[in-house]
Write a protein that holds these residues in place. Structure first.
Motif, PDB file in Angstrom:
ATOM      1  N   UNK A  89       0.801  -1.229   0.000  1.00 45.94           N
ATOM      2  CA  UNK A  89       0.000   0.000   0.000  1.00 45.94           C
ATOM      3  C   UNK A  89       0.833   1.278   0.000  1.00 45.94           C
ATOM      4  N   UNK A  90       1.975   1.242   0.719  1.00 45.04           N
ATOM      5  CA  UNK A  90       2.735   2.472   0.900  1.00 45.04           C
ATOM      6  C   UNK A  90       4.096   2.467   0.204  1.00 45.04           C
ATOM      7  N   UNK A  91       4.539   1.308  -0.266  1.00 44.81           N
ATOM      8  CA  UNK A  91       5.811   1.226  -0.971  1.00 44.81           C
ATOM      9  C   UNK A  91       7.024   1.389  -0.076  1.00 44.81           C
ATOM     10  N   UNK A  92       6.855   1.173   1.225  1.00 45.58           N
ATOM     11  CA  UNK A  92       7.971   1.332   2.148  1.00 45.58           C
ATOM     12  C   UNK A  92       8.953   0.178   2.012  1.00 45.58           C
ATOM     13  N   UNK A  93      10.184   0.436   2.362  1.00 39.74           N
ATOM     14  CA  UNK A  93      11.171  -0.625   2.495  1.00 39.74           C
ATOM     15  C   UNK A  93      10.808  -1.374   3.772  1.00 39.74           C
ATOM     16  N   UNK A  94      10.704  -2.695   3.678  1.00 40.81           N
ATOM     17  CA  UNK A  94      10.250  -3.474   4.825  1.00 40.81           C
ATOM     18  C   UNK A  94      11.328  -4.445   5.292  1.00 40.81           C
ATOM     19  N   UNK A  95      11.334  -4.653   6.609  1.00 41.39           N
ATOM     20  CA  UNK A  95      12.278  -5.591   7.227  1.00 41.39           C
ATOM     21  C   UNK A  95      11.510  -6.499   8.172  1.00 41.39           C
ATOM     22  N   UNK A  96      11.713  -7.786   8.035  1.00 37.56           N
ATOM     23  CA  UNK A  96      11.034  -8.758   8.891  1.00 37.56           C
ATOM     24  C   UNK A  96      11.988  -9.236   9.972  1.00 37.56           C
ATOM     25  N   UNK A  97      11.494  -9.279  11.188  1.00 38.70           N
ATOM     26  CA  UNK A  97      12.230  -9.890  12.286  1.00 38.70           C
ATOM     27  C   UNK A  97      11.781 -11.344  12.328  1.00 38.70           C
ATOM     28  N   UNK A  98      12.695 -12.230  11.992  1.00 38.01           N
ATOM     29  CA  UNK A  98      12.409 -13.655  11.872  1.00 38.01           C
ATOM     30  C   UNK A  98      13.428 -14.415  12.718  1.00 38.01           C
ATOM     31  N   UNK A  99      13.087 -14.720  13.981  1.00 35.07           N
ATOM     32  CA  UNK A  99      14.054 -15.355  14.882  1.00 35.07           C
ATOM     33  C   UNK A  99      14.617 -16.673  14.358  1.00 35.07           C
ATOM     34  N   UNK A 100      13.876 -17.370  13.507  1.00 35.89           N
ATOM     35  CA  UNK A 100      14.342 -18.656  12.966  1.00 35.89           C
ATOM     36  C   UNK A 100      15.636 -18.512  12.172  1.00 35.89           C
ATOM     37  N   UNK A 101      15.928 -17.317  11.717  1.00 37.36           N
ATOM     38  CA  UNK A 101      17.151 -17.096  10.932  1.00 37.36           C
ATOM     39  C   UNK A 101      18.383 -17.455  11.759  1.00 37.36           C
ATOM     40  N   UNK A 102      18.386 -17.094  13.026  1.00 32.90           N
ATOM     41  CA  UNK A 102      19.555 -17.350  13.873  1.00 32.90           C
ATOM     42  C   UNK A 102      19.849 -18.846  13.963  1.00 32.90           C
ATOM     43  N   UNK A 103      18.832 -19.622  14.256  1.00 34.80           N
ATOM     44  CA  UNK A 103      19.010 -21.073  14.358  1.00 34.80           C
ATOM     45  C   UNK A 103      19.463 -21.658  13.034  1.00 34.80           C
ATOM     46  N   UNK A 104      18.827 -21.211  11.967  1.00 34.65           N
ATOM     47  CA  UNK A 104      19.169 -21.741  10.650  1.00 34.65           C
ATOM     48  C   UNK A 104      20.612 -21.405  10.272  1.00 34.65           C
ATOM     49  N   UNK A 105      21.045 -20.184  10.549  1.00 38.89           N
ATOM     50  CA  UNK A 105      22.425 -19.805  10.239  1.00 38.89           C
ATOM     51  C   UNK A 105      23.419 -20.626  11.048  1.00 38.89           C
ATOM     52  N   UNK A 106      23.093 -20.887  12.304  1.00 41.80           N
ATOM     53  CA  UNK A 106      23.971 -21.721  13.135  1.00 41.80           C
ATOM     54  C   UNK A 106      24.073 -23.121  12.561  1.00 41.80           C
ATOM     55  N   UNK A 107      22.943 -23.700  12.183  1.00 41.64           N
ATOM     56  CA  UNK A 107      22.952 -25.040  11.605  1.00 41.64           C
ATOM     57  C   UNK A 107      23.679 -25.064  10.263  1.00 41.64           C
ATOM     58  N   UNK A 108      23.450 -24.038   9.442  1.00 41.86           N
ATOM     59  CA  UNK A 108      24.077 -24.002   8.117  1.00 41.86           C
ATOM     60  C   UNK A 108      25.576 -23.766   8.178  1.00 41.86           C
ATOM     61  N   UNK A 109      26.083 -23.293   9.295  1.00 43.66           N
ATOM     62  CA  UNK A 109      27.527 -23.092   9.411  1.00 43.66           C
ATOM     63  C   UNK A 109      28.224 -24.308  10.017  1.00 43.66           C
ATOM     64  N   UNK A 110      27.460 -25.323  10.401  1.00 44.44           N
ATOM     65  CA  UNK A 110      28.077 -26.530  10.952  1.00 44.44           C
ATOM     66  C   UNK A 110      28.808 -27.287   9.847  1.00 44.44           C
ATOM     67  N   UNK A 111      29.842 -28.003  10.238  1.00 42.30           N
ATOM     68  CA  UNK A 111      30.646 -28.754   9.265  1.00 42.30           C
ATOM     69  C   UNK A 111      29.796 -29.782   8.518  1.00 42.30           C
ATOM     70  N   UNK A 112      28.894 -30.445   9.226  1.00 45.65           N
ATOM     71  CA  UNK A 112      28.053 -31.456   8.578  1.00 45.65           C
ATOM     72  C   UNK A 112      27.157 -30.846   7.503  1.00 45.65           C
ATOM     73  N   UNK A 113      26.549 -29.702   7.814  1.00 46.24           N
ATOM     74  CA  UNK A 113      25.669 -29.059   6.845  1.00 46.24           C
ATOM     75  C   UNK A 113      26.468 -28.565   5.639  1.00 46.24           C
ATOM     76  N   UNK A 114      27.612 -27.947   5.900  1.00 52.93           N
ATOM     77  CA  UNK A 114      28.450 -27.444   4.799  1.00 52.93           C
ATOM     78  C   UNK A 114      28.848 -28.593   3.879  1.00 52.93           C
TER      79      UNK A 114
END
Length: 171
Positions: free
Chosen positions: A27-52
């Motif tokens: 409606x307003x064309x604003x730049x939007x940012x979502x606070x998504x706590x799941x990102x932290x967990x996912x980044x931690x898991x994705x940086x593990x040696x097994x995931x890499x």
């Protein structure tokens, strides 16, 4: 025109995609940012040696399948070629199962279901210019920082430029 420019300078932050951010974007064309706590967990898991390792193997297998098809060309494949591609695809599927297990959720992550983006990920891409685990992530930026998000409307066939230096005399 001045009002339009002022709208683009607003950063609207919310923690509910549909309750907070969709209208601000649409409606307003604003730049939007979502606070998504799941990102932290996912980044931690994705940086593990097994995931890499799983990600590297999946990318290697996928690249190999693409390359094999390029080499084979547009003709009919032999039974041996098809059998080999089926085998490599099955191995890639096993590695995707391993990757899903690392994420600890039978459905994958909030952002992906196996290797396909989830509906939430599509909506996040459509209505949010940024997303972060928490508002504290903004501490890494100046209060005058301007975000220039990638154009998420691009489809596979549309041109995407690499981040490289251009010779402005040529342009």
């Amino acid at each position: 025109m001045r009002g339009f420019l002022l709208q683009a300078l607003k950063l609207y932050i919310g923690d509910s995609l549909f309750a907070d951010l969709v209208d601000a974007k649409r409606e307003f064309g604003w730049t939007t940012a979502a606070v998504t706590p799941e990102v932290k967990t996912e980044l931690e898991l994705q940086s593990s040696a097994d995931y890499v390792l799983t990600q590297q193997v999946i990318e290697t297998l996928t690249h190999t399948l693409r390359r094999v098809q390029d080499v084979l060309g547009p003709g009919i494949r032999s039974d041996e070629d098809v059998a080999l591609m089926n085998l490599v695809e099955a191995i890639a599927s096993q590695w995707r199962d391993e990757q899903t297990a690392i994420l600890g959720n039978p459905f994958g992550s909030v952002f992906r279901a196996r290797f396909q983006p989830s509906l939430f990920a599509h909506s996040l891409r459509r209505y949010c210019d940024l997303y972060m685990a928490g508002v504290e992530s903004l501490r890494h930026y100046s209060p005058q920082h301007r975000f220039y998000p990638e154009d998420s409307r691009l489809l596979s066939h549309e041109i995407q430029m690499d981040n490289e230096c251009w010779d402005l005399d040529v342009i």
